[in-house]
Design an enzyme around this catalytic site. Sequence first.
Site: not given
Length: 476
Positions: A233, A158, A267
Amino acid sequence: MAWLPCPCLGDIPAATAEDVELAVEAARKAFTRNNGRDWSRASGAYRAKYLRAIASKIMERKSELSKLEALDSGKPLDETAWDMDDVAGCFEYYADLAEALDGKQKAPICVPLETFKSHVLKEPLGVVGLITPWNYPLLMATWKVAPALAAGCTAILKPSELASVTCLELGEVCREVGLPPGVLNIVTGLGPEAGAPLASHPHVDKIAFTGSTATGSTIMSAAAQSVKPISLELGGKSPILVFDDVELDKAAEWTLFGCFWTNGQICSATSRLLVHENIAKEFQEKLASWAKNIKVSDPLEEGCRLGPVVSEGQYVKVMNFISKAKSEGATILCGGTRPQHLKKGFYIEPTIITDVDTSMQIWREEVFGPVLCVKTFRTEEDAIELANDSRYGLGGAVLSKDLERCERVSKALQAGIVWVNCSQPCFCQAPWGGTKRSGFGRELGEWGLDNYLSVKQVTEYISSDPWGWYQSPSKL
């Protein structure tokens, strides 16, 4: 099924819980088909052939996929081309590990009783749900898909609704190479309508997620209801420590690359700069000079090094962070606005913010945009304390000519990844993941494969003698 607008590229399907149900059913059938011999219990060498074929097809279509990724995400074309190389390399790497897995089966265990022998089997976990972000659409998907398939799992991918196109193209690549039906299923759509049903589905055996800490927490809660394993994560607010013995220009480039790569939407961005007070003024001047020289443009334009952020919502969010920093007393050293030559699109100049206090929002919260904030330090101990004063722990960097100092700092930083005299290099052979609210579990390397494997102990009694614990009825 409804459709979601995909600017510049058309529409993508907006999946519902019913679509997720169909995908899970297809994955479950593929996992068990022919008693698993078609995929899950096939040899690693068999699966490796498909992974290598996918890698080859990705490289055949590199130019097309790079352009689609740039159009969909806003990343510079040079970056997305690099991403495609990494995608192919990751599939090749996990093909190697899939083959190696065959030789690791039945690994013997030394046990203290000679009447027993024991070995270990590594088996695929089952049907796995893979939920991925928009900043590296195809590459982050590959970090999960490649090891999952190498392990023998079947998967439902997804991708983020903000950048799904190349993941849909991955599905077409898999079809072209003849991947067995149901092994990889791709479901596009919004989080509540598609991601949530996947995370909570009772017939999904594991969830792997990359994204925000808030969404990761929600996925943890959903997975807990059926006690399924997850790997997360999540966000970051990573520090970069610059000591006073560095070469200023070299350090300036790495500092900016560590924060402005991927349009600042990464990130692991080392977006908290801690610079030694002895060089702070000169180093900030260097940073501003380098930042003003970064080419901000249409991502397809030659030499682009900073494109637009991914959406209007992200643009507003980043600009609000900058505005809040100013209102709290910080100084905008450079940037902080739309580039004057770009009247349309969600462009933000590379922004450096100084006079930052540790209580400020800009210092403590993840921005996910091209914004670097700066604070000075006096001693190594001060720098480490400031670096670790965060709820996140994904990455960190230290820049210094003193390698013994770099080793001390590397050990002291509370992070899953530490870079020495650089920032952001990533290799599929090395583990990737964080601590604290940056998540848990590791992707990439052999650790990435282990994410999708279950370890089974098999112990055999090999003596010809009876066990002898109970008295035999025949001897009564």
